[in-house]
Design a protein around this motif. Structure first.
Motif, PDB file in Angstrom:
ATOM      1  N   VAL A 147       0.846  -1.192   0.000  1.00 55.69           N
ATOM      2  CA  VAL A 147       0.000   0.000   0.000  1.00 55.69           C
ATOM      3  C   VAL A 147       0.884   1.245   0.000  1.00 55.69           C
ATOM      4  CG1 VAL A 147      -1.787   1.295   1.217  1.00 55.69           C
ATOM      5  CG2 VAL A 147      -1.841  -1.201   1.241  1.00 55.69           C
ATOM      6  N   ASN A 148       0.535   2.193  -0.856  1.00 50.49           N
ATOM      7  CA  ASN A 148       1.286   3.439  -0.976  1.00 50.49           C
ATOM      8  C   ASN A 148       0.288   4.601  -1.026  1.00 50.49           C
ATOM      9  OD1 ASN A 148       2.533   5.717  -2.718  1.00 50.49           O
ATOM     10  ND2 ASN A 148       4.319   4.495  -2.194  1.00 50.49           N
ATOM     11  N   PRO A 149       0.529   5.674  -0.283  1.00 43.10           N
ATOM     12  CA  PRO A 149      -0.414   6.794  -0.266  1.00 43.10           C
ATOM     13  C   PRO A 149      -0.336   7.682  -1.508  1.00 43.10           C
ATOM     14  CG  PRO A 149       1.459   7.303   1.117  1.00 43.10           C
ATOM     15  CD  PRO A 149       1.650   5.869   0.659  1.00 43.10           C
ATOM     16  N   ARG A 150       0.386   7.224  -2.519  1.00 48.31           N
ATOM     17  CA  ARG A 150       0.597   7.975  -3.760  1.00 48.31           C
ATOM     18  C   ARG A 150       1.354   9.276  -3.509  1.00 48.31           C
ATOM     19  NH1 ARG A 150      -2.125   5.876  -8.223  1.00 48.31           N
ATOM     20  NH2 ARG A 150      -3.753   4.349  -7.715  1.00 48.31           N
TER      21      ARG A 150
ATOM     22  N   ALA B 217      11.497 -10.293  14.044  1.00 50.86           N
ATOM     23  CA  ALA B 217      12.340  -9.710  15.091  1.00 50.86           C
ATOM     24  C   ALA B 217      13.070  -8.456  14.618  1.00 50.86           C
ATOM     25  CB  ALA B 217      13.364 -10.750  15.574  1.00 50.86           C
ATOM     26  N   GLY B 218      13.076  -8.211  13.326  1.00 49.53           N
ATOM     27  CA  GLY B 218      13.810  -7.077  12.780  1.00 49.53           C
ATOM     28  C   GLY B 218      13.013  -5.783  12.835  1.00 49.53           C
ATOM     29  N   ARG B 219      13.514  -4.773  12.134  1.00 48.87           N
ATOM     30  CA  ARG B 219      12.894  -3.452  12.141  1.00 48.87           C
ATOM     31  C   ARG B 219      13.310  -2.718  10.859  1.00 48.87           C
ATOM     32  NH1 ARG B 219      17.554  -3.243  15.396  1.00 48.87           N
ATOM     33  NH2 ARG B 219      19.031  -1.705  14.543  1.00 48.87           N
ATOM     34  N   ASN B 220      12.761  -1.533  10.659  1.00 45.08           N
ATOM     35  CA  ASN B 220      13.202  -0.646   9.585  1.00 45.08           C
ATOM     36  C   ASN B 220      13.623   0.667  10.223  1.00 45.08           C
ATOM     37  OD1 ASN B 220      13.583   1.105   7.454  1.00 45.08           O
ATOM     38  ND2 ASN B 220      11.852   0.342   6.267  1.00 45.08           N
ATOM     39  N   ASP B 221      14.911   0.921  10.258  1.00 44.26           N
ATOM     40  CA  ASP B 221      15.430   2.114  10.912  1.00 44.26           C
ATOM     41  C   ASP B 221      15.101   3.398  10.164  1.00 44.26           C
ATOM     42  OD1 ASP B 221      16.549   0.852  13.127  1.00 44.26           O
ATOM     43  OD2 ASP B 221      18.422   0.400  12.065  1.00 44.26           O
ATOM     44  N   LEU B 222      14.574   3.292   8.957  1.00 46.51           N
ATOM     45  CA  LEU B 222      14.230   4.493   8.198  1.00 46.51           C
ATOM     46  C   LEU B 222      12.773   4.903   8.369  1.00 46.51           C
ATOM     47  CD1 LEU B 222      16.157   3.849   4.853  1.00 46.51           C
ATOM     48  CD2 LEU B 222      16.879   5.194   6.843  1.00 46.51           C
ATOM     49  N   GLU B 223      11.999   4.110   9.119  1.00 41.96           N
ATOM     50  CA  GLU B 223      10.581   4.458   9.292  1.00 41.96           C
ATOM     51  C   GLU B 223      10.408   5.832   9.927  1.00 41.96           C
ATOM     52  OE1 GLU B 223       7.951   1.726  11.244  1.00 41.96           O
ATOM     53  OE2 GLU B 223       8.208   0.183   9.715  1.00 41.96           O
TER      54      GLU B 223
ATOM     55  N   ALA C 254       1.847  10.622   6.099  1.00 38.65           N
ATOM     56  CA  ALA C 254       0.852   9.664   5.610  1.00 38.65           C
ATOM     57  C   ALA C 254       1.328   8.222   5.759  1.00 38.65           C
ATOM     58  CB  ALA C 254       0.521   9.949   4.150  1.00 38.65           C
ATOM     59  N   ILE C 255       2.645   8.010   5.844  1.00 43.62           N
ATOM     60  CA  ILE C 255       3.171   6.654   6.036  1.00 43.62           C
ATOM     61  C   ILE C 255       2.629   6.068   7.340  1.00 43.62           C
ATOM     62  CG2 ILE C 255       5.265   5.289   6.447  1.00 43.62           C
ATOM     63  CD1 ILE C 255       6.735   7.300   4.606  1.00 43.62           C
ATOM     64  N   ALA C 256       2.577   6.872   8.383  1.00 40.53           N
ATOM     65  CA  ALA C 256       2.050   6.398   9.666  1.00 40.53           C
ATOM     66  C   ALA C 256       0.585   6.013   9.534  1.00 40.53           C
ATOM     67  CB  ALA C 256       2.231   7.471  10.727  1.00 40.53           C
ATOM     68  N   GLU C 257      -0.165   6.756   8.725  1.00 36.14           N
ATOM     69  CA  GLU C 257      -1.571   6.423   8.503  1.00 36.14           C
ATOM     70  C   GLU C 257      -1.695   5.078   7.795  1.00 36.14           C
ATOM     71  OE1 GLU C 257      -3.885   9.572   6.704  1.00 36.14           O
ATOM     72  OE2 GLU C 257      -2.406  11.055   7.372  1.00 36.14           O
ATOM     73  N   VAL C 258      -0.847   4.859   6.801  1.00 33.88           N
ATOM     74  CA  VAL C 258      -0.885   3.587   6.064  1.00 33.88           C
ATOM     75  C   VAL C 258      -0.552   2.425   6.993  1.00 33.88           C
ATOM     76  CG1 VAL C 258       0.165   2.254   4.205  1.00 33.88           C
ATOM     77  CG2 VAL C 258      -0.371   4.670   3.848  1.00 33.88           C
TER      78      VAL C 258
ATOM     79  N   ARG D 172       5.033  -3.364   7.962  1.00 36.25           N
ATOM     80  CA  ARG D 172       6.237  -2.542   8.076  1.00 36.25           C
ATOM     81  C   ARG D 172       6.361  -1.670   6.829  1.00 36.25           C
ATOM     82  NH1 ARG D 172      10.573  -6.252  10.093  1.00 36.25           N
ATOM     83  NH2 ARG D 172       9.525  -5.799  12.069  1.00 36.25           N
ATOM     84  N   MET D 173       7.115  -0.612   6.941  1.00 33.02           N
ATOM     85  CA  MET D 173       7.453   0.190   5.775  1.00 33.02           C
ATOM     86  C   MET D 173       8.574  -0.492   5.016  1.00 33.02           C
ATOM     87  SD  MET D 173       8.800   4.155   5.602  1.00 33.02           S
ATOM     88  CE  MET D 173      10.556   3.726   5.744  1.00 33.02           C
ATOM     89  N   SER D 174       8.583  -0.369   3.695  1.00 37.21           N
ATOM     90  CA  SER D 174       9.651  -0.943   2.878  1.00 37.21           C
ATOM     91  C   SER D 174      10.652   0.128   2.484  1.00 37.21           C
ATOM     92  CB  SER D 174       9.071  -1.573   1.607  1.00 37.21           C
ATOM     93  OG  SER D 174      10.113  -2.114   0.804  1.00 37.21           O
ATOM     94  N   GLY D 175      11.921  -0.210   2.541  1.00 41.28           N
ATOM     95  CA  GLY D 175      12.968   0.704   2.096  1.00 41.28           C
ATOM     96  C   GLY D 175      12.887   2.041   2.801  1.00 41.28           C
ATOM     97  N   SER D 176      12.945   3.122   2.020  1.00 40.99           N
ATOM     98  CA  SER D 176      12.846   4.468   2.580  1.00 40.99           C
ATOM     99  C   SER D 176      11.441   5.036   2.422  1.00 40.99           C
ATOM    100  CB  SER D 176      13.878   5.393   1.911  1.00 40.99           C
ATOM    101  OG  SER D 176      13.712   5.385   0.503  1.00 40.99           O
ATOM    102  N   GLY D 177      10.459   4.169   2.108  1.00 43.83           N
ATOM    103  CA  GLY D 177       9.069   4.599   1.981  1.00 43.83           C
ATOM    104  C   GLY D 177       8.751   5.152   0.596  1.00 43.83           C
ATOM    105  N   ALA D 178       7.492   5.465   0.353  1.00 42.59           N
ATOM    106  CA  ALA D 178       6.400   5.497   1.316  1.00 42.59           C
ATOM    107  C   ALA D 178       5.579   4.200   1.333  1.00 42.59           C
ATOM    108  CB  ALA D 178       5.458   6.659   0.980  1.00 42.59           C
ATOM    109  N   THR D 179       5.946   3.216   0.511  1.00 47.45           N
ATOM    110  CA  THR D 179       5.161   1.989   0.468  1.00 47.45           C
ATOM    111  C   THR D 179       5.338   1.188   1.751  1.00 47.45           C
ATOM    112  OG1 THR D 179       5.419   1.880  -1.923  1.00 47.45           O
ATOM    113  CG2 THR D 179       4.672  -0.108  -0.828  1.00 47.45           C
TER     114      THR D 179
END
Length: 269
Positions: A163-166, A197-203, A212-216, A229-236
């Motif tokens: 999901v991406n907020p466009r 157990a992992g995370r995304n430090d760029l979230e 809007a990423i937080a809303e998604v 989780r967020m992928s990469g550097s977002g926003a998907t």
């Protein structure tokens, strides 16, 4: 005619360890790939050409400067190819869309002509995600993401919703906004164990630039996946489900509540 899917890349985990003197960042990431994405077709031609169409074709300003054209220039493939690219993945979205397109070119060249022995170095020269995208199989990336090792993929076939907020989120500013805190290494284990157990430090820095990423993420977590989780550097953002029925219900619900958001449903490769 060669036809290939440029599989969407997601980072099941992305740990940023430190800033390097060369301006890049030392990463530990778990790459995974969805069984859908952009679509490419190539036919022999007098010279290389690239035609783009599809939902996100307008976001490619200069087709001849596109990474697909650069990938063609980097590999021997005869006199030329006429390539058609159906751009179905959003750009600047954390899905490695351009890198996935380049990876698809490498696979088409491999089928038609074979790859040179130094293809990994050529792929890395196009972008940090490109080597992983060539094989489009779950793997662990270290260094800038170009040093790869296989991962025991016990999540293959798992239903996934993207999901991406466009809203585009350029990678550079997100990395620049990272707070520099090393929160520890990526865990070891199977793909499922590392992902959970992992995370995304760029979230956090991405959300600061694109709230809007937080809303998604909140909307996805309300659909009861076993992880989101967020992928990469977002926003998907992505969510993984135990069943296709759960994923389908989530896609329908989000489509009704947020009709303006882009989404793609599939399975992990």
């Amino acid at each position: 005619m060669l036809i290939e899917t440029a599989y969407a890349k997601i980072n099941l985990a992305l740990h940023v360890r430190r800033r390097r003197e060369d301006g890049y960042h030392e990463l530990e990431t778990l790459f995974a790939f969805v069984d859908d994405g952009d679509r490419l077709a190539a036919a022999p031609a007098e010279r290389d050409s690239l035609t783009t169409f599809g939902a996100f074709a307008a976001t490619i300003d200069d087709p001849l400067g596109n990474i697909v054209a650069k990938a063609l220039s980097a590999l021997p493939h005869g006199r030329g190819w006429a390539v058609e690219l159906e751009k179905r993945l959003p750009v600047a979205a954390g899905l490695g869309g351009g890198s996935a397109d380049a990876g698809a070119v490498f696979r088409m060249v491999e089928r038609g002509h074979g790859l040179p022995a130094d293809w990994r170095e050529r792929a890395a020269g196009l972008g940090a995600d490109v080597p992983a995208c060539v094989r489009s199989a779950a793997c662990i990336g270290t260094g800038t993401g170009t040093e790869l090792e296989p991962a025991g993929n016990d999540l293959a076939g798992t239903p996934v919703l993207l999901v991406n907020p466009r809203l585009p989120v350029p990678t550079g500013p997100v990395f620049k906004a990272w707070d520099g805190v090393d929160r520890g290494p990526m865990p070891r284990g199977s793909v499922r164990e590392i992902a959970i157990a992992g995370r995304n430090d760029l979230e956090a820095p991405a959300i600061a630039q694109c709230p809007a990423i937080a809303e998604v993420l909140a909307a996805l977590r309300e659909t009861r996946p076993f992880m989101a989780r967020m992928s990469g550097s977002g926003a998907t953002c992505f969510a993984l489900y135990e069943s296709e029925a759960d994923m389908g219900a989530a896609a329908e619900k989000l489509g009704e509540l947020h009709p303006g958001w882009w989404q793609m449903a599939g399975k992990l490769r």
